[in-house]
Each structure stands twice: as C-alpha cells, then as structure tokens.
Design an enzyme around this catalytic site. Sequence first.
Site, PDB file in Angstrom:
ATOM      1  CG  HIS A 171      -2.047   0.570   1.250  1.00  0.00           C
ATOM      2  ND1 HIS A 171      -2.380   1.825   2.132  1.00  0.00           N
ATOM      3  CD2 HIS A 171      -3.270   0.773   0.513  1.00  0.00           C
ATOM      4  CE1 HIS A 171      -2.842   2.928   1.757  1.00  0.00           C
ATOM      5  NE2 HIS A 171      -3.891   1.914   0.615  1.00  0.00           N
ATOM      6  CE  LYS A 173      -1.177   4.719  -1.849  1.00  0.00           C
ATOM      7  NZ  LYS A 173      -2.564   4.585  -0.362  1.00  0.00           N
ATOM      8  CG  ASP A 178      19.242  10.808 -10.068  1.00  0.00           C
ATOM      9  OD1 ASP A 178      18.873   9.213 -10.696  1.00  0.00           O
ATOM     10  OD2 ASP A 178      19.551  12.141 -10.637  1.00  0.00           O
ATOM     11  CG  HIS A 349      -6.507   9.715  -0.283  1.00  0.00           C
ATOM     12  ND1 HIS A 349      -5.049   8.658  -0.266  1.00  0.00           N
ATOM     13  CD2 HIS A 349      -7.457   7.921  -0.265  1.00  0.00           C
ATOM     14  CE1 HIS A 349      -4.980   7.448  -0.781  1.00  0.00           C
ATOM     15  NE2 HIS A 349      -6.772   6.968  -0.413  1.00  0.00           N
ATOM     16  CE  LYS A 351      -3.654   7.596   3.090  1.00  0.00           C
ATOM     17  NZ  LYS A 351      -4.582   6.485   3.036  1.00  0.00           N
ATOM     18  CG  ASP A 356       1.573  17.519  22.651  1.00  0.00           C
ATOM     19  OD1 ASP A 356       0.158  17.473  22.287  1.00  0.00           O
ATOM     20  OD2 ASP A 356       2.377  16.941  22.839  1.00  0.00           O
TER      21      ASP A 356
END
Length: 431
Positions: A171, A173, A178, A349, A351, A356
Amino acid sequence: MADHWFDALRPDGPGLLTGVLLLAVVLLVLFIWSIKRHRDPRLAVDCDAPMAQLIDSLAGLTHGPIIGGNAVEVFENGAFFEALFETIAAARHSVHFETFLWKDGVLARRLVDALVERRRAGVEVRVLVDARGGRKMGKAAQRRLCDAGCKFEMHHPSHIRNIGVFNERDHRKLVVVDGQVALLGGHCIVDQWLGEAQDRDHFRDIGVRIRGPAVRTLQYAFSENWIEETGELFVGEAVFPPLPDAGNVAVHVACVKPEGSPPAVKILHHLVICLARQRLWIQNPYFLPDAEAIEAFGRAVARGVDVRIMVPAAEASDMPLVQHAAHRNFGKLLDAGVRIFEYQTTLLHQKVLTVDGVWCAIGSSNFDDRSLETNDEITIGLHDAALARHFEAVFERDARHCVELDAASWARRGRWHQLKDKALFMFNELM
C-alpha cells in the site's frame, strides 16, 4: 444405520479420510495464523515528559533512527504530481517508483511517458505496482514500460506461490530518484487525484518531497519489496550516493514489520496517542481504531489533550461501506470527548498526524487493521515545529468544509444507519 457409520469410520472408510483432511486443514490454518499474527502494543506509557523530549523513544520503538539534516516540501492535491514529474525529469541515474493504486487515464499515461523518456535517456527505471491495486492499469502501459527497457514488476500477483501472502498488499506510495530525492504520501495514480479537490470527482490529498540523508532509508524501503519480487540487488552511488545535509528537519521512517512484533506503523500510531499532552489532530480517510486505541483516545482527552479526528463523510468517500463501519465506534469516541469532523466536499485521503505543535507524520497508512497489521505501509515522522504548525493550519482550513459531530445528535441517528454501521463493522478487518 449402525453398520453404515461403522463402515465410514473404518481405516479405509470415507468418514475417517474426511476427518483427517478436516483436521489437517484446521491445523494448517492455525499454523499460518501463528506465523502471521502480531502482538498488539500495550497502550499505556508511564511517562509525563513532553513530546519534544520523547522523539528518540518514538523513533527507536518504531525501528528507525532519527536522521537530521533534511529538507521537506509539502504539496497539496494535483500540485503533488507537478513536483513528481519535475523530479522524474531531473533524474540522471535511477528512478524507483512504487504504488498501490494505478488506473489507466490521463495521469497514468503522462506518468508512463515520463518514465519511458527517462529510460531512453539512459536512466535505470524500476516500477513496482501492487497486483490488486494495479488491476486496471492496462496491459498497454505495462508493454510500453517493458519495451522501453524499464524494469516492471507486480507485487504479490495471483499465483499459487503467493497463496500464503496474497492478502498482504503493498500500500506504499513512494518514489526515489537518484537516491537523493524522495516523494511520498497518499496520492494514487488515478485521475481523481488531479485538480484541487473542488468536487466529488477530484480528491483531497497531501504529499511531501524530501531531500537529505533520510532518503537513504526511503531507498531501503523501496528495495524491500523489489528484492522480494525480483531478487535484484542494486548497488553503487547511482542508487545510494553520499547525502549531505539539505535542511534542518529531523526525520524517522516507520515501515518495518518484524515477525510476531507489532508493525512499526502500528506502534507509531498507537504510541502518539499515549505521548500527546496538548493536541493530537488526525486526518485519515479510513479511521477504524481497535478497542484499545479507542480507550487510549479517551484517556488522552481525560488528561487534557485536544483530540480531533477528521474523516470524509460517507457520502463523499470512495468507500462508503468503510465509513459506515467506522461509524460504529464514533459514539464511544464522542462520549469520551474526542472531536470528530466529517469532510463534505470530496474524499479526504491524506494520512496526517500532528502532536503538540512539535511533531507530525505523513505517509500511506490508514488508521485501520488492514494498514496497521497486514499491508506494507510507510509513514515518516517529522520533528519540526514549522511543519507541525503547517499541518495544523491545513486541518483548520479543511475544517471549514466539515460538519462537526456531537454526541447527542449522533446517538439519535436513524435505526437503519445504526444497524448498517454495526453490520459492516463485523467485516472491518477485511476492509
């Protein structure tokens, strides 16, 4: 009748054979479960130190060192892809591309063009796509990549050799160019991720571009699944170059899945609930914390932490069934004092975690059992007050497009809504 059962249970009878086969199946299932299971972390930390003093502990428990000297840029919505294509176009030695969801479309074809162009310019290109998430990428895209000389692989394709790991999806991405620049976040190679999140057909997401010593660890993360699928070991300065400091951001990477121990991403997501002392703000599209995490959120509120959760509304989500499963526990969270916001415009979408005002995290991990237990994920922790404030400002801006839930109104939602929530929650570990 007695003679019939006696014959069935004879050593050469069909009943005995069936029983032996059933016993073998049960033992095999138990054996696989015992290998695959992870212990859950205890959500109790006896420490009153502020978050800023516990970064080393957070990194150490998630199996990654603190790496200083990095520069981090934040990109929202379709702007992420402009940064992606700019970075790919600048590649001189290698492009390593890993993703879960890839569907044929304008964005996918532009990406293939960019990767093919770099390969024809002599750049080594490796592309890894999850077999389930890449079902709709199209054979033409795969042929174009392979014909140009790009190295292309599917992760855990449908094959008898993968029967024990078929439920484990890649899952992540992640793009590493380089060995010097990396991009990651929640963006998928699907046209709905283009645009400015202006409507239901254009999703809301955030990604980052990183330069500096932490890129070496992100290159390691890519190599993990690449080696699993291909056996190829890539070496040399084209992929692991010396990396001088590029900024002032301290980074740690959570991606490890030790045998038997909780995965690093689960430890990270659960530990910050225990360590927060002032604010814990979360944006996540699929929010299904387990019972222990729900109790920990309540304890955080009780010690004075401002806990806020932002998720997409079921009507705006690409997976409304998952949102309804999540609704099953919203009442417990609201009663405990957690503030919940439902984003109305489109699929939210990203995440993102902020704690703090001094620490934040971004990556591919959803707050559910599939991400935190089963999938291969990657989340980076960022010890930088400016970035934490930036993500808090994003939360506040996105809150303008939300409806905040309240416990009394939520308890009065319709019976059909409540029944659907409870029924779908029974399948939460499969979603």
